[in-house]
Design an enzyme around this catalytic site. Structure first.
Site, PDB file in Angstrom:
ATOM      1  N   GLY A 122     -31.024  14.828  -2.597  1.00  0.00           N
ATOM      2  CA  GLY A 122     -32.238  14.672  -3.409  1.00  0.00           C
ATOM      3  C   GLY A 122     -32.408  15.793  -4.417  1.00  0.00           C
ATOM      4  O   GLY A 122     -32.696  15.554  -5.587  1.00  0.00           O
ATOM      5  N   ARG A 123     -32.184  17.040  -3.977  1.00  0.00           N
ATOM      6  CA  ARG A 123     -32.453  18.159  -4.895  1.00  0.00           C
ATOM      7  C   ARG A 123     -31.289  18.436  -5.841  1.00  0.00           C
ATOM      8  O   ARG A 123     -31.311  19.398  -6.589  1.00  0.00           O
ATOM      9  CB  ARG A 123     -32.874  19.396  -4.115  1.00  0.00           C
ATOM     10  N   LYS A 136     -44.544  14.801   8.005  1.00  0.00           N
ATOM     11  CA  LYS A 136     -44.609  13.394   7.576  1.00  0.00           C
ATOM     12  C   LYS A 136     -44.970  12.508   8.765  1.00  0.00           C
ATOM     13  O   LYS A 136     -45.785  11.595   8.651  1.00  0.00           O
ATOM     14  CB  LYS A 136     -43.240  12.932   7.057  1.00  0.00           C
ATOM     15  N   GLU A 196     -35.637  24.471   0.108  1.00  0.00           N
ATOM     16  CA  GLU A 196     -35.326  23.310   0.938  1.00  0.00           C
ATOM     17  C   GLU A 196     -33.877  23.401   1.436  1.00  0.00           C
ATOM     18  O   GLU A 196     -33.557  22.931   2.518  1.00  0.00           O
ATOM     19  CB  GLU A 196     -35.547  22.010   0.137  1.00  0.00           C
ATOM     20  N   HIS A 248     -49.110  39.369 -17.362  1.00  0.00           N
ATOM     21  CA  HIS A 248     -50.565  39.520 -17.283  1.00  0.00           C
ATOM     22  C   HIS A 248     -51.090  38.928 -15.984  1.00  0.00           C
ATOM     23  O   HIS A 248     -52.286  38.664 -15.859  1.00  0.00           O
ATOM     24  CB  HIS A 248     -51.211  38.845 -18.501  1.00  0.00           C
ATOM     25  N   LYS A 268     -34.707   8.163  -3.938  1.00  0.00           N
ATOM     26  CA  LYS A 268     -33.418   7.934  -3.297  1.00  0.00           C
ATOM     27  C   LYS A 268     -33.579   6.917  -2.167  1.00  0.00           C
ATOM     28  O   LYS A 268     -32.844   5.954  -2.070  1.00  0.00           O
ATOM     29  CB  LYS A 268     -32.880   9.267  -2.768  1.00  0.00           C
ATOM     30  N   GLU A 292     -45.510   9.034  -0.931  1.00  0.00           N
ATOM     31  CA  GLU A 292     -46.202   9.368  -2.183  1.00  0.00           C
ATOM     32  C   GLU A 292     -45.710   8.467  -3.316  1.00  0.00           C
ATOM     33  O   GLU A 292     -46.499   7.908  -4.084  1.00  0.00           O
ATOM     34  CB  GLU A 292     -45.930  10.827  -2.578  1.00  0.00           C
TER      35      GLU A 292
HETATM   36  O1  F6P Z   1     -39.047  16.697   0.447  1.00  0.00           O
HETATM   37  C1  F6P Z   1     -38.098  15.941   1.108  1.00  0.00           C
HETATM   38  C2  F6P Z   1     -37.324  15.029   0.208  1.00  0.00           C
HETATM   39  O2  F6P Z   1     -36.494  14.246   0.988  1.00  0.00           O
HETATM   40  C3  F6P Z   1     -36.528  15.756  -0.879  1.00  0.00           C
HETATM   41  O3  F6P Z   1     -35.334  16.264  -0.447  1.00  0.00           O
HETATM   42  C4  F6P Z   1     -36.398  14.692  -1.902  1.00  0.00           C
HETATM   43  O4  F6P Z   1     -36.027  15.220  -3.119  1.00  0.00           O
HETATM   44  C5  F6P Z   1     -37.788  14.105  -1.882  1.00  0.00           C
HETATM   45  O5  F6P Z   1     -38.177  14.152  -0.528  1.00  0.00           O
HETATM   46  C6  F6P Z   1     -37.921  12.711  -2.419  1.00  0.00           C
HETATM   47  O6  F6P Z   1     -37.169  11.778  -1.714  1.00  0.00           O
HETATM   48  P1  F6P Z   1     -36.851  10.346  -2.299  1.00  0.00           P
HETATM   49  O7  F6P Z   1     -36.060  10.509  -3.534  1.00  0.00           O
HETATM   50  O8  F6P Z   1     -36.100   9.628  -1.228  1.00  0.00           O
HETATM   51  O9  F6P Z   1     -38.164   9.665  -2.593  1.00  0.00           O
END
Ligand code: F6P
Length: 545
Positions: free
Chosen positions: A268-269, A510, A354, A385, A207, A213
């Site tokens: 995002g979620r 972060k 979250e 199990h 987003k 990452e």
């Molecule tokens: O974990 C925090 C967060 O902002 C989530 O809400 C989101 O889904 C994820 O990081 C990834 O964010 P982006 O889509 O901006 O890379």
């Protein structure tokens, strides 16, 4: 004490809990009332929602509904659906429901109908996915795409991964979908090892397009690709960006033509409904993707318009509150008896934790009641199990959801009845337990059994669960299930008076990581932190040599 805890509605539920908590037996309630299943279950389309195996009587739900009324759930639901700024900290609307608004009625945000822009992106998505699926989209050496790699994390990973896994039987055989999320190099290295750059398409899903990452993995993917392809001009055939951030996409080197956009008002979620669902649409096709949207849309209609006492997500949310706030249950288990749903609990671990892992109200007061539970789970029968022992005989109360399909998408029928018999048996066993008298009766042929052995065989029972039994795991059914769980989370956030749509709790770590990274690169002895963090940093630097 907060207004919520002090409210007559809360006090009434608390009183009711005191009245029934010690003595209520679900099993006895079934024995006494032959209609209990009919009273506490709902049929919705091809889905049965059975909540009769809960610690509730006929007065429980009306009392819990009073909490929803008090919190103005109906009005707040309307505010969400109609584009009000309900994410107040980030000053954003929350309009993932518009993304799946298959009725196409106008949804206004800032005075503008958002549906035309949503439809435009869906059209662009259709053209692109059809090109890739049909093999018309060629890689830089003229070959069709065989592998798609979604690079994203959190909501930009879990939703597509969960859905692609769940809907494998609907996937196209000529494409394999892969997901890279962790910044741990293992993830990208092992994923790319068997792939051919000539036939691989990367979807960089973020987003913000700044997530550490995702950007690190995206750069490594580009390097891997250019090692073979050499000419950066070839990137346009193999890298697609999915983001709200055009500038960052351009800066990364992806042609805006190859960018699929979505908007700030998609959390995002909740983004699998947007173009973040590209890997879903590529894998199962646009028609099936739209079926997924349709399933969620009809669930939205149900949630928006059904009276609370017949409203599945409302009841899910209220039962969750009943256990979380009155029985003080710390966790909630999601137990799909469907291997296809193996990431469903992971997905809602983010979705729920979250969203509702908050300890301040929407107006900034510290809460004096529990908010979001710990969500966990795994598919049955594997869980049986692993951790079911603790649910059955441990000291914790763990309310659970069972989910199962009546028809499998696969063709070994003898497996399916075994699977379903286990689901039914577990929900039954959790509820009815096994008394000492039953244990002694069953063991009466064995003389001289000691008491400890007898006690080890007793199951207290009275453990609550919901069961979702649906016809088949189709794209539409999956869409419905996801939307129900999303709305459950919303219902709970409204009652707890928290903002379910920001995630400030992920920030601090972060920021600290950004400060630590240069320290890992320097040769200096690090002394700027507490002694534990300093010790760990300095030892890491010694050990990695
Ligand atoms: O974990 C925090 C967060 O902002 C989530 O809400 C989101 O889904 C994820 O990081 C990834 O964010 P982006 O889509 O901006 O890379």
């Amino acid at each position: 004490m907060s207004k919520l805890i002090n409210s007559p509605e809360w006090i009434a539920v608390k009183q009711h809990h005191q009245d029934i908590a010690q003595n209520f037996s679900i099993k006895a309630a079934f024995d006494q009332d032959k209609q209990r299943f009919d009273k506490f279950s709902l049929q919705y389309d091809d889905l049965l929602f059975d909540y009769s195996k809960n610690l509730i009587d006929e007065t429980t739900l009306p009392l819990l509904i009073n909490l929803a009324e008090r919190a103005q759930l109906r009005q707040k639901t309307e505010a969400m659906f109609s584009g009000s700024i309900i994410n107040t900290t980030e000053k954003r609307a929350v309009l993932h429901t518009a993304l799946r608004n298959r009725s196409n009625t106008p949804v206004y945000f800032g005075g503008q109908d958002v549906m035309p822009q949503i439809n435009k992106v869906l059209d662009k998505m259709r053209v692109f996915t059809e090109q890739v699926r049909s093999g018309k989209w060629k890689g830089y050496t003229g070959k069709a795409i065989t592998d798609i790699v979604n690079i994203g994390i959190g909501g930009s990973d879990l939703g597509p991964k969960m859905v692609d896994t769940a809907l494998k039987p609907y996937g196209i055989e000529t494409l394999r979908a892969h997901f890279v999320s962790n910044v741990d190099q293992v993830d990208i290295v092992e994923t790319l090892k068997p792939l051919n750059p000539e036939t691989t398409l990367f979807l960089i899903s973020s987003k913000t397009f700044v997530t550490q990452e995702t950007m690190t993995n995206a750069h490594s993917a580009r390097k891997w690709f250019l090692n073979t392809a050499i000419d950066p001009a070839h990137i346009s055939k193999h890298f697609v960006a999915i983001s709200t951030n055009v500038k960052r996409v351009e800066a990364f080197g992806i042609d805006p033509e190859n960018m699929f956009e979505f908007w700030d008002w998609v959390g995002g979620r909740y983004s699998l409904w947007s173009v973040i669902g590209m890997s879903i649409a590529l894998y199962i096709g646009m028609d099936n993707f739209e079926e997924l949207l349709m399933g969620a849309h009809i669930a939205d209609q149900h949630f928006r318009h059904t009276p609370f006492e017949k409203n599945i997500p409302v009841i899910m949310g209220l039962l969750g509150i009943w256990y979380n706030n009155f029985f003080e249950a710390e966790t909630y288990a999601i137990l799909p008896y469907a291997q296809s749903l193996k990431y469903f609990a992971d997905y809602f671990q983010q979705g729920d934790m979250e969203s509702n892992g908050k300890s301040a109200t929407i107006t900034g007061e510290k809460v004096d009641y529990n908010t979001g539970p710990i969500i966990w789970g795994q598919p049955g029968t594997n869980g049986q199990h692993a951790f079911f022992q603790l649910i059955h005989q441990g000291t914790k109360l763990i309310p659970s959801d069972f989910l199962a399909a009546a028809q499998s998408n696969y063709d070994l029928p003898e497996h399916h009845d075994i699977l379903i018999s286990n689901f039914l048996a577990q929900a039954e066993a959790l509820m009815r337990g096994k008394t000492e008298a039953e244990v002694r009766r069953d063991l009466s042929h064995q003389p001289d059994l000691d008491d400890a052995y007898i006690v080890s065989k007793i199951f207290e029972g009275n453990k609550p669960s919901n069961s979702f039994l649906f016809k088949k795991l189709t794209p539409r059914m999956l869409g419905t299930l996801i939307a129900f769980y999303e709305h459950k989370i919303f219902v709970q956030g409204v009652i707890w008076n928290i903002n379910s749509f920001d995630q400030m709790g992920v920030e601090l770590g972060k920021v600290l990581a950004r400060a630590i990274l240069p320290e890992l690169k320097s040769d200096e002895l690090i002394t700027s932190h507490d002694s534990s963090t300093n010790g760990l940093i300095n030892t890491y630097k010694k050990l990695r040599k």
